[in-house]
Design an enzyme around this catalytic site. Structure first.
Site, PDB file in Angstrom:
ATOM      1  N   THR A 174      53.066  59.357  16.670  1.00 12.21           N
ATOM      2  CA  THR A 174      51.926  59.873  17.415  1.00 12.21           C
ATOM      3  C   THR A 174      52.080  61.341  17.803  1.00 12.21           C
ATOM      4  OG1 THR A 174      51.353  57.680  18.230  1.00 12.21           O
ATOM      5  CG2 THR A 174      50.517  59.551  19.482  1.00 12.21           C
ATOM      6  N   ASP A 178      39.542  59.577  24.700  1.00 18.73           N
ATOM      7  CA  ASP A 178      40.496  60.682  24.804  1.00 18.73           C
ATOM      8  C   ASP A 178      40.184  61.742  23.751  1.00 18.73           C
ATOM      9  OD1 ASP A 178      42.699  62.353  24.908  1.00 18.73           O
ATOM     10  OD2 ASP A 178      44.166  60.747  24.968  1.00 18.73           O
ATOM     11  N   GLY A 181      52.152  60.322  26.600  1.00 21.66           N
ATOM     12  CA  GLY A 181      53.384  59.936  25.926  1.00 21.66           C
ATOM     13  C   GLY A 181      54.012  58.638  26.396  1.00 21.66           C
ATOM     14  N   GLY A 223      52.747  55.674  25.980  1.00 24.51           N
ATOM     15  CA  GLY A 223      52.410  54.570  25.092  1.00 24.51           C
ATOM     16  C   GLY A 223      51.116  53.880  25.463  1.00 24.51           C
ATOM     17  N   LYS A 224      50.151  54.639  25.998  1.00 21.46           N
ATOM     18  CA  LYS A 224      48.862  54.027  26.364  1.00 21.46           C
ATOM     19  C   LYS A 224      48.170  53.441  25.144  1.00 21.46           C
ATOM     20  CE  LYS A 224      47.026  57.661  28.238  1.00 21.46           C
ATOM     21  NZ  LYS A 224      48.179  58.561  28.146  1.00 21.46           N
ATOM     22  N   THR A 225      48.174  54.190  24.048  1.00 23.10           N
ATOM     23  CA  THR A 225      47.452  53.721  22.859  1.00 23.10           C
ATOM     24  C   THR A 225      48.095  52.469  22.278  1.00 23.10           C
ATOM     25  OG1 THR A 225      46.690  55.953  22.355  1.00 23.10           O
ATOM     26  CG2 THR A 225      46.654  54.364  20.556  1.00 23.10           C
ATOM     27  N   SER A 226      49.433  52.456  22.165  1.00 19.33           N
ATOM     28  CA  SER A 226      50.091  51.255  21.626  1.00 19.33           C
ATOM     29  C   SER A 226      49.925  50.080  22.582  1.00 19.33           C
ATOM     30  CB  SER A 226      51.573  51.526  21.358  1.00 19.33           C
ATOM     31  OG  SER A 226      52.249  51.894  22.529  1.00 19.33           O
TER      32      SER A 226
END
Length: 577
Positions: free
Chosen positions: A494, A41, A14, A16-19
């Site tokens: 997300t 992931d 949560g 914000g790794k992906t963004s």
């Protein structure tokens, strides 16, 4: 930044790794670099961010030099199984084929198959020639650390295993990968080749998690680490009490960085005024274009309060209550809140967690009374108990037999089996009390639930004994009177997408969610700043989407983080309508 060829992003769910990974990849691509962004992931949402259908084959983002791929661990496990079993079909009896498939149907196979894909890319000469940088959007911290330590673990296991079998079944499919695994380890620990980006928000819990990860990563030889703090707000934004407190909490966290990360080179990313979904939104964020602010506000009258949710949980009597959802959505706080609410109404409650990254003890403290108990499943302790039980059930052994069992127990799969058994024991306690379980992040939780039958077989194979708690687990999880699954999310893209995927997977396992809780919402609050007005407007789409699910419930953002029994009890009173 001056990124190395390989960049890994890790951090508490949560944050914000992906963004962050997407923005880094797009920034480098905008500078003319050829980039591969890949998710390892099991609970990835990369496809949601770029609004593209993704699989393990890299796909070009239109108008850029960026390619994206999304590893599917479950599909990889099926391919791995077929590679192992296929050559024997029509050669061995059907019962032998069935036995091999059963041995290869558990969570361990998913883990090793995903790892196999990961190391292939990390050691690929083709990828090295094609891309200037390969960016890995990895799983929440616990899974990432497991992924990164597996090269050494499997290398050691393959060298010492002489029986040709483990909980993975025949090892023929792995032994030819030892050179590849060694190369992966060398690349991971080479500071000239690999950088580990620890992603956090300006919040104490995520920074503590980043510090813990940094300590563990140093222990396995990874030295090149940098810290990225995502979502930092300028102090000039504060124009109402909630915004001021929001910024104040951020600043407190930034002023008191934990020891494990205080000396790391640190980068900050500004707060996003819109959901970073779609290439246009990502490009606006990367180029710092101004964003139009809407003043839309969702009518939450269709939502229940936590008090109403507890009424309905209470009506079914003692049961198992599991908070589930993407990491970082507040499962631990919600589990603790529900446990306190039920205890305040006079019920006996046991609160526990299966999440190695959870902080139940920090949120609630120790046991409150004989009728309110708190614990957590300790993987190391559970492994030792499991080993003891295996040898006790095996009885008198000669030296060769003991060595064979020792080899089997050195498999990295042993932890999964041991923790699963402890989970079953916790569920079995729900006879005269409510058992509230703060479960692990989505991917791991689903592996745990989906593997019920596999673990049943694995326990029988290893010990010859299947505990009663394991035998009765799946029927209990599927009984809506005995188990209440609370889907936990945030009013953001997300977490909602992830919650929907989780619900679909649960339903395939014949488990029906009892309720949905939207946590940390600003919509019920009286906000006036540009920052939070934008936040409230961005919540509208997701609150509407969640409202179509069973028992939608809303929890507002808290000025003070509720820590301890008294604070949680007071929060319940404030949330009652």
């Amino acid at each position: 930044m001056d990124p190395t060829r390989y960049v890994f992003l890790t951090g508490k769910g949560g944050v914000g790794k992906t963004s962050t990974a997407s923005n880094l990849a797009l920034t480098l691509a905008n500078r003319g670099k050829h980039i591969l962004l890949v998710s390892t992931d099991p609970a990835s949402n990369l496809q949601d961010v770029f609004e593209m259908e993704l699989d393990e084959t890299p796909r070009l983002v239109t108008g850029t030099t960026l390619e994206i791929a999304n590893f599917d661990p479950e599909q990889a496990a099926k391919q791995y199984m077929e590679r192992m079993v296929g050559p024997y079909r029509g050669v061995l009896p059907d019962v032998a084929i069935q036995s091999m498939e059963e041995q290869l149907s558990g969570a361990c196979t998913v883990e090793i198959a995903a790892f196999d894909q990961f190391t292939e890319l990390l050691t690929s000469k083709v990828a090295r020639e094609r891309y200037d940088h390969v960016i890995f959007d990895t799983a929440p911290t616990g899974h990432t650390l497991r992924l990164l330590t597996l090269p050494s673990a499997w290398d050691e296991f393959l060298e010492t295993n002489t029986t040709g079998a483990s909980c993975l079944g025949p090892l023929a499919g792995l032994t030819d990968k030892q050179v590849q695994y060694k190369q992966a380890v060398e690349t991971l620990t080479d500071a000239n080749e690999t950088t580990l980006l620890l992603v956090a928000r300006p919040e104490k819990s995520t920074l503590v998690e980043a510090a813990r990860a940094a300590t563990e990563l140093r222990a396995i030889g990874i030295e090149r680490m940098q810290l990225v703090i995502n979502g930092v707000v300028e102090s000039s934004e504060g124009t109402d009490r909630y915004t001021k407190r929001f910024i104040e909490r951020q600043q407190q966290a930034l002023d008191d960085l934990p020891d494990g990360v205080v000396d790391l080179e640190t980068f900050t990313l500004p707060y996003a005024y819109e959901n970073l979904v779609g290439i246009s939104a990502l490009q606006r964020f990367v180029s710092r274009e101004p964003v139009a602010i809407s003043d839309a506000r969702y009518d939450t009258s269709r939502y229940e309060s936590v008090d109403q949710l507890v009424d309905e949980l209470e009506a079914d009597g003692p049961s198992v209550i599991m908070t589930m959802g993407k990491g970082g959505v507040g499962k631990t706080t919600l589990a603790s809140l529900l446990a306190v609410a039920l205890h305040e109404r006079g019920h006996a409650v046991h609160l526990t967690t299966t999440d190695p990254a959870a902080h139940v003890a920090l949120t609630i403290g120790a046991d409150v009374s004989e009728t309110f108990t708190v614990d957590a499943i300790d993987p190391k302790a559970e492994i030792e108990k499991y080993r003891t039980d295996v040898f006790r059930e095996a009885g008198d052994l000669n030296e060769e037999q003991r060595m064979m069992i020792e080899e089997d127990l050195r498999s990295p799969c042993t932890e999964e089996i041991a923790v699963f058994r402890a989970f079953a024991d916790q569920v079995a306690k729900a006879k005269d009390r409510f058992v509230v379980i703060d479960t692990a992040p989505t991917g791991h939780t689903l592996l745990l639930l989906d593997a019920t039958e596999s673990y049943h077989r694995e326990l029988e194979r290893s010990t010859g004994v299947v505990p009663e708690a394991v035998r009765t687990l799946l029927p209990k999880l599927r009984d809506p009177k005995q188990t209440h699954v609370i889907i936990t999310t945030l009013p953001e893209a997300t977490p909602v997408y992830e919650a929907e995927r989780l619900t679909a997977d649960l339903q395939r396992a014949e488990i029906q969610p009892f309720a949905w809780v939207v946590n940390q919402s600003f919509t019920p609050l009286d906000v006036t700043s540009k920052l939070l007005v934008a936040k409230v407007a961005s919540e509208t789409t997701w609150l509407e989407r969640v409202s179509n699910n069973p028992r939608p419930t809303i929890l507002s953002w808290q000025e003070q983080l509720p820590v301890g029994y008294s604070a949680l009890s007071q929060l319940i009173k404030e949330e009652v309508r």
